[in-house]
Motif scaffolding. Structure first.
Motif, PDB file in Angstrom:
ATOM      1  N   GLU A  62       1.084  -1.148  -0.552  1.00 61.29           N
ATOM      2  CA  GLU A  62       0.043   0.528  -0.014  1.00 61.29           C
ATOM      3  C   GLU A  62       1.035   0.672   0.078  1.00 61.29           C
ATOM      4  N   MET A  63       2.044   1.333   0.382  1.00 56.96           N
ATOM      5  CA  MET A  63       2.902   2.143   0.657  1.00 56.96           C
ATOM      6  C   MET A  63       3.237   2.843  -0.526  1.00 56.96           C
ATOM      7  N   GLY A  64       3.781   1.358  -1.299  1.00 55.74           N
ATOM      8  CA  GLY A  64       3.850   2.125  -2.895  1.00 55.74           C
ATOM      9  C   GLY A  64       2.729   2.768  -3.677  1.00 55.74           C
ATOM     10  N   THR A  65       1.850   1.780  -3.903  1.00 56.21           N
ATOM     11  CA  THR A  65       0.611   2.285  -4.495  1.00 56.21           C
ATOM     12  C   THR A  65       0.227   3.750  -4.135  1.00 56.21           C
ATOM     13  N   LYS A  66      -0.155   3.622  -3.212  1.00 56.68           N
ATOM     14  CA  LYS A  66      -1.115   4.676  -2.510  1.00 56.68           C
ATOM     15  C   LYS A  66      -0.575   6.112  -3.230  1.00 56.68           C
ATOM     16  N   VAL A  67       0.618   6.128  -1.611  1.00 50.86           N
ATOM     17  CA  VAL A  67       1.998   6.932  -2.482  1.00 50.86           C
ATOM     18  C   VAL A  67       2.364   7.073  -4.471  1.00 50.86           C
ATOM     19  N   SER A  68       2.044   6.517  -4.826  1.00 55.58           N
ATOM     20  CA  SER A  68       2.276   6.995  -6.498  1.00 55.58           C
ATOM     21  C   SER A  68       1.059   7.384  -6.737  1.00 55.58           C
ATOM     22  N   SER A  69       0.292   6.154  -6.245  1.00 55.31           N
ATOM     23  CA  SER A  69      -1.537   7.110  -6.820  1.00 55.31           C
ATOM     24  C   SER A  69      -1.391   8.656  -6.448  1.00 55.31           C
ATOM     25  N   ALA A  70      -1.069   8.974  -5.738  1.00 54.32           N
ATOM     26  CA  ALA A  70      -1.492  10.528  -4.780  1.00 54.32           C
ATOM     27  C   ALA A  70      -0.289  11.293  -5.539  1.00 54.32           C
ATOM     28  N   ALA A  71       0.498  10.974  -5.862  1.00 57.19           N
ATOM     29  CA  ALA A  71       1.686  11.763  -6.483  1.00 57.19           C
ATOM     30  C   ALA A  71       1.097  12.191  -8.209  1.00 57.19           C
ATOM     31  N   LEU A  72       1.494  10.956  -8.868  1.00 58.07           N
ATOM     32  CA  LEU A  72       0.628  11.055 -10.434  1.00 58.07           C
ATOM     33  C   LEU A  72      -0.462  11.732 -10.255  1.00 58.07           C
ATOM     34  N   GLY A  73      -2.109  11.797  -9.360  1.00 56.35           N
ATOM     35  CA  GLY A  73      -2.877  11.543  -8.998  1.00 56.35           C
ATOM     36  C   GLY A  73      -3.405  13.652  -9.321  1.00 56.35           C
ATOM     37  N   LEU A  74      -2.187  14.415  -8.955  1.00 52.10           N
ATOM     38  CA  LEU A  74      -2.118  15.263  -8.330  1.00 52.10           C
ATOM     39  C   LEU A  74      -2.186  16.000 -10.146  1.00 52.10           C
ATOM     40  N   VAL A  75      -1.749  15.426 -11.086  1.00 50.90           N
ATOM     41  CA  VAL A  75      -1.214  15.687 -12.701  1.00 50.90           C
ATOM     42  C   VAL A  75      -2.806  15.452 -12.772  1.00 50.90           C
ATOM     43  N   ALA A  76      -2.954  14.174 -13.002  1.00 49.86           N
ATOM     44  CA  ALA A  76      -3.817  13.389 -14.300  1.00 49.86           C
ATOM     45  C   ALA A  76      -5.047  13.543 -13.758  1.00 49.86           C
ATOM     46  N   TYR A  77      -5.757  13.847 -12.705  1.00 52.81           N
ATOM     47  CA  TYR A  77      -7.304  14.149 -12.208  1.00 52.81           C
ATOM     48  C   TYR A  77      -7.737  15.591 -12.746  1.00 52.81           C
ATOM     49  N   PRO A  78      -6.509  16.293 -12.475  1.00 51.62           N
ATOM     50  CA  PRO A  78      -7.119  17.364 -13.218  1.00 51.62           C
ATOM     51  C   PRO A  78      -6.764  17.924 -14.246  1.00 51.62           C
ATOM     52  N   ALA A  79      -6.534  17.442 -14.744  1.00 51.60           N
ATOM     53  CA  ALA A  79      -6.103  17.149 -16.199  1.00 51.60           C
ATOM     54  C   ALA A  79      -7.514  16.411 -17.460  1.00 51.60           C
ATOM     55  N   HIS A  80      -7.493  15.500 -16.656  1.00 47.91           N
ATOM     56  CA  HIS A  80      -9.055  14.989 -16.839  1.00 47.91           C
ATOM     57  C   HIS A  80     -10.350  15.522 -16.267  1.00 47.91           C
ATOM     58  N   GLY A  81     -10.213  15.988 -15.238  1.00 43.71           N
ATOM     59  CA  GLY A  81     -11.585  16.715 -15.495  1.00 43.71           C
ATOM     60  C   GLY A  81     -11.370  18.392 -16.511  1.00 43.71           C
ATOM     61  N   MET A  82     -10.243  19.029 -16.757  1.00 44.77           N
ATOM     62  CA  MET A  82      -9.620  19.848 -18.256  1.00 44.77           C
ATOM     63  C   MET A  82     -10.540  19.362 -19.161  1.00 44.77           C
ATOM     64  N   MET A  83     -10.087  17.813 -19.702  1.00 45.19           N
ATOM     65  CA  MET A  83     -11.210  17.812 -21.174  1.00 45.19           C
ATOM     66  C   MET A  83     -12.400  17.299 -20.486  1.00 45.19           C
ATOM     67  N   LYS A  84     -12.685  16.903 -19.950  1.00 47.13           N
ATOM     68  CA  LYS A  84     -14.180  16.821 -19.219  1.00 47.13           C
ATOM     69  C   LYS A  84     -14.971  18.331 -19.578  1.00 47.13           C
ATOM     70  N   SER A  85     -13.860  19.122 -19.105  1.00 43.39           N
ATOM     71  CA  SER A  85     -14.221  20.607 -19.378  1.00 43.39           C
ATOM     72  C   SER A  85     -14.591  20.611 -20.314  1.00 43.39           C
ATOM     73  N   MET A  86     -13.609  20.044 -21.620  1.00 48.06           N
ATOM     74  CA  MET A  86     -13.518  20.787 -23.034  1.00 48.06           C
ATOM     75  C   MET A  86     -14.661  20.680 -23.522  1.00 48.06           C
ATOM     76  N   TYR A  87     -15.166  18.780 -23.131  1.00 49.17           N
ATOM     77  CA  TYR A  87     -15.446  18.179 -24.356  1.00 49.17           C
ATOM     78  C   TYR A  87     -17.198  18.653 -24.134  1.00 49.17           C
ATOM     79  N   THR A  88     -17.610  18.862 -22.249  1.00 49.55           N
ATOM     80  CA  THR A  88     -19.457  19.314 -22.881  1.00 49.55           C
ATOM     81  C   THR A  88     -19.157  20.661 -23.253  1.00 49.55           C
ATOM     82  N   ALA A  89     -18.095  22.113 -22.644  1.00 52.46           N
ATOM     83  CA  ALA A  89     -17.795  23.171 -23.933  1.00 52.46           C
ATOM     84  C   ALA A  89     -18.116  22.477 -25.535  1.00 52.46           C
ATOM     85  N   THR A  90     -17.748  21.767 -26.494  1.00 57.11           N
ATOM     86  CA  THR A  90     -17.365  21.715 -27.652  1.00 57.11           C
ATOM     87  C   THR A  90     -18.752  20.302 -28.123  1.00 57.11           C
ATOM     88  N   HIS A  91     -19.333  20.163 -27.179  1.00 50.87           N
ATOM     89  CA  HIS A  91     -20.702  19.107 -27.925  1.00 50.87           C
ATOM     90  C   HIS A  91     -21.145  19.988 -26.851  1.00 50.87           C
TER      91      HIS A  91
END
Length: 786
Positions: free
Chosen positions: A709-738
């Motif tokens: 868990e130490m390896g997976t949760k900490v890695s997910s936390a670090a990667l997620g700081l970039v991945a999840y906001p970027a994924h949310g931005m893509m959702k917002s862009m898709y909604t705005a253009t469709h």
């Protein structure tokens, strides 16, 4: 594929062992079976669309349901095949045509009774025609949610959807509209350990039987999605919805916990113990007994002899109806009985009836089955239910689908013989089966089941189940409390919901501006691409990205080629000896000059379109590569790492759904906080928990879990700081253009509000109530502020 159309599922095979890893392992339930729902009061008056694909027997139960819903003040539209228009309208329901030819579907299913078609159907192009028909019905189902009534022209926008699973559009329409969806069906479609999927023929030796039953549902769903997933996703694109991931499509109903109501008698087959509260078994759907007067010749036949045996296959389309007729007549002659043979869609029978056999064109089963001694039919759920309702022993001759399932169930209860698949039917076994149905024991068993069913109220119980699963707290207008809310005030200290009519009244009388309102989602549906672990998650994302890049790159060459094929050399051109095109000689120089200029412009236009298509495809390829490397793969890795605890039975923290950039940022923050704290504290809490359960052995397991868990949760936390906001931005862009579908929905709701306000009694009364309540509410708010 077996001869009866069911899938032979060999759970000992390598492919099935692999696939079962993707299906959650069922656990033994630790609670008693939930009670069946009783009376549920709902004073909201909704626009409900019922989407049904199938034969007349599939449509008829939903007519009974629709009539019962009308008693509660709902406006009900039944959306099904065009051929049932008169049948539906005669019942007093609104009708909307979705296309598709049920007779063609039935003929196809007789030839291809399972999910895998025969080679002859592939060679004849039937598969492509059926896929085109499914696409047509998907579009028809969507239009049934937002289009005006074809007869009266009254605007209609659905507030809730009821559907049978083969209509396929249900969840996707509900997602586009953000409204509740409720599934209702005549055969099991939800995973259970009690019995296998009706379309699965299980073979296994190493798998525990109950687990095998459970897994069969997932396998059938996966195979169904492989055949139709691309058709559904192409159609979703027309609704401005993102494609459903291949791993999520087969299990959408289960993942989203869509309410299910099964319309069979619980006295015949009780609700499985592991089905949760949002899945109900309510009883067969019976409509009121028809006021039917038989034709003189039918009346005379029934009066002039012993009760006949009914033989008919309803909507089934048989290729060789003459041979089937001869087979039936030989069995009837062998027994020396009287019979009514229903011609059905196969046109069985001879030209004229006689004293022993009557050929029936059309007659309500609810009336006819009261006057026969036994019934022989294809095993459709509706016909089966009707026979049991009137205590008739039954012989089932299954052709495809759930018919063998119902035949086996009838045989297990002693209500008839074992089912005889239609390809195995002959005069002798048909005569033996009818003889069994006429025995005192079979007749008594059928009467006992009919007596038990008499105490059930399937339709009213199903309506109560539908009402009980509605999110009523989010659906009610704050001014007109019997009307569903579809708008809400933008600037309000607390949520303030308005119906179509209330919003129209307030805007029309200048109490509000249209800009003060925004759409209200009574039931939002989000389809996430869940990951099982970091390895498969990242790999599948890489494969998906590669596939998208290859397709876009291929289109860069294919689309220009198709464009030039659509616009070959124009009629005014000729090809010279050197294969170079030159202008044709015209009678006048001016005419030749005009033709040449026209041809040149046409060629330039075609070339321009082709180059634009190629450039667009190349741009898509570049976009897919950037999106895959910077967003999709990091997101898949983060989600896979976050899901690791689920692999050894622990729960994974739910941080909500990612809908836009804001929710993406919030998700990242929660995941970071939980990942960091959980990753480090797990080194101590996991050994402690393990020691409490299993002593020293549990401590060692806990240390392993904590380290992982130490390896997976900490890695997910670090990667997620970039991945999840970027994924949310893509959702917002898709909604705005469709936004095309969203705008169409809003316009339809405004149009219906205006229609209600101007043309209905509800609008006249609602106008006064809405204005009075709104002004009172405003006065209270002003007083509080003062």
């Amino acid at each position: 594929m077996s001869k009866d159309g069911r899938i032979r599922v060999d759970l000992d095979s390598k492919i099935c062992r692999t696939l079962t890893r993707l299906i959650p392992t069922p656990r033994e339930p630790e609670f008693p079976p939930p009670s069946y729902p009783g009376t549920e009061i709902c004073d909201l008056h909704l626009n409900i669309v019922i989407q049904v694909v199938g034969s007349r027997g599939d449509v008829q139960p939903f007519i009974a349901l629709g009539n019962e819903l009308q008693k509660h003040g709902h406006r009900v539209r039944l959306a099904t095949h065009n051929t049932f228009e008169a049948f539906v309208l005669k019942s007093g329901l609104e009708f909307y045509p979705i296309g598709g030819d049920p007779s063609e579907l039935m003929a196809y299913m007789v030839k291809n009774p399972g999910l895998i078609p025969q080679m002859k159907s592939l060679r004849d192009g039937e598969i492509q025609r059926k896929r085109a028909m499914v696409a047509e019905m998907l579009t028809g189902c969507w239009e049934s949610c937002i289009s005006d009534d074809p007869v009266s022209g009254a605007p209609f926008v659905a507030d809730a959807i009821i559907a049978n699973p083969p209509s396929f559009a249900h969840i996707h329409c509900a997602q586009a509209l953000s409204i509740p969806v409720h599934m209702m069906f005549t055969m099991p479609w939800s995973s259970t350990r009690s019995f296998p999927h009706p379309l699965a023929n299980l073979k296994y030796s190493n798998t525990e039987p109950k687990t095998a039953n459970f897994v069969s549902y997932g396998i059938v769903e996966w195979m169904t999605w492989q055949g139709l997933g691309d058709v559904i996703n192409d159609w979703r694109a027309t609704l401005d919805l993102e494609p459903v991931p291949a791993t999520e499509g087969p299990s959408l109903c289960n993942t989203l916990k869509v309410p299910f109501t099964y319309c069979w008698s619980p006295s015949l087959m009780p609700k499985p113990i592991e089905w949760p509260a949002h899945i109900d078994v309510c009883g067969f759907f019976f409509r009121s007994l028809p006021d039917y007067t038989p034709a003189p010749d039918l009346h005379a036949f029934l009066q002039n002899g012993s009760p006949p045996v009914y033989i008919g296959f309803g909507s089934i389309v048989i290729e060789d109806s003459a041979s089937m007729t001869a087979l039936i007549l030989q069995a009837v002659k062998t027994l020396g009985i009287r019979a009514i043979i229903s011609r059905g869609w196969s046109h069985l029978g001879e030209e004229s009836s006689n004293d022993q056999v009557f050929y029936l064109d059309d007659c309500p089963h609810e009336w006819l089955f009261q006057h026969v001694s036994a019934v022989v039919h294809h095993g459709g759920a509706g016909t089966t239910a009707c026979g049991l309702r009137f205590g008739k022993a039954t012989t089932v001759v299954p052709f495809f689908g759930d018919q063998l399932f119902w035949g086996n169930l009838i045989a297990s209860r002693g209500l008839g013989p074992k089912p005889i698949p239609h390809k195995s039917l002959n005069p002798q076994n048909l005569a033996d089966a009818i003889r069994f149905c006429l025995t005192p024991s079979a007749q008594a068993a059928a009467r006992d089941v009919a007596n038990q069913m008499r105490d059930e109220a399937g339709v009213s119980t199903a309506v109560a189940s539908f009402h009980r699963n509605l999110p009523l707290d989010r659906m009610r207008c704050d001014l007109l409390t019997s009307e569903p809310a579809v708008w809400k005030l933008k600037k309000s200290s607390k949520p303030f919901y308005l119906s179509r009519l209330a919003a129209e009244v307030l805007v029309e009388h200048h109490r509000l501006k249209a800009s003060d309102l925004e759409p209200h989602a009574s039931h939002e549906i989000y389809i996430q691409n869940r990951r099982w672990d970091p390895v498969t998650g990242t790999t599948s994302s890489l494969i998906g990205t590669g596939t998208d890049i290859m397709k876009a790159t291929g289109d860069a060459f294919l689309l220009p080629y198709q464009e030039f094929r659509r616009h070959p050399h124009t009629p005014g051109e000729i090809t010279g000896p050197s294969n170079e095109r030159s202008p044709s000689v015209s009678s006048t120089g001016a005419s030749s000059m005009v033709t040449t200029n026209s041809e040149r412009q046409s060629r330039l236009k075609t070339t321009g379109v082709a180059m634009a298509a190629s450039a667009k495809s190349l741009g898509k390829a570049v976009g897919h590569s950037y999106k895959g490397m910077l967003i999709d793969m990091p997101l898949a890795a983060s989600e896979g790492l976050r899901a690791v605890p689920r692999l050894y039975g622990d729960e994974v923290q739910d941080h909500g759904d990612i809908r836009d950039w804001k929710s993406g940022a919030m998700f990242a923050g929660k995941n970071f906080a939980h990942g960091m704290t959980g990753g480090f504290t797990g080194l101590f809490t996991q050994p402690y928990k393990g020691g409490q359960k299993e002593g020293a052995k549990g401590v060692m397991k806990g240390l392993a879990k904590g380290t992982l868990e130490m390896g997976t949760k900490v890695s997910s936390a670090a990667l997620g700081l970039v991945a999840y906001p970027a994924h949310g931005m893509m959702k917002s862009m898709y909604t705005a253009t469709h936004s095309g579908t969203r705008k169409r929905i809003l316009e339809a709701r405004k149009r219906e509000g205006k229609y209600l306000e101007e043309h209905t009694e509800k609008g006249r009364v609602g106008r006064q109530v809405a204005l009075r309540k709104f002004e009172a509410q405003q006065l209270r708010a002003t007083t509080i502020q003062g």
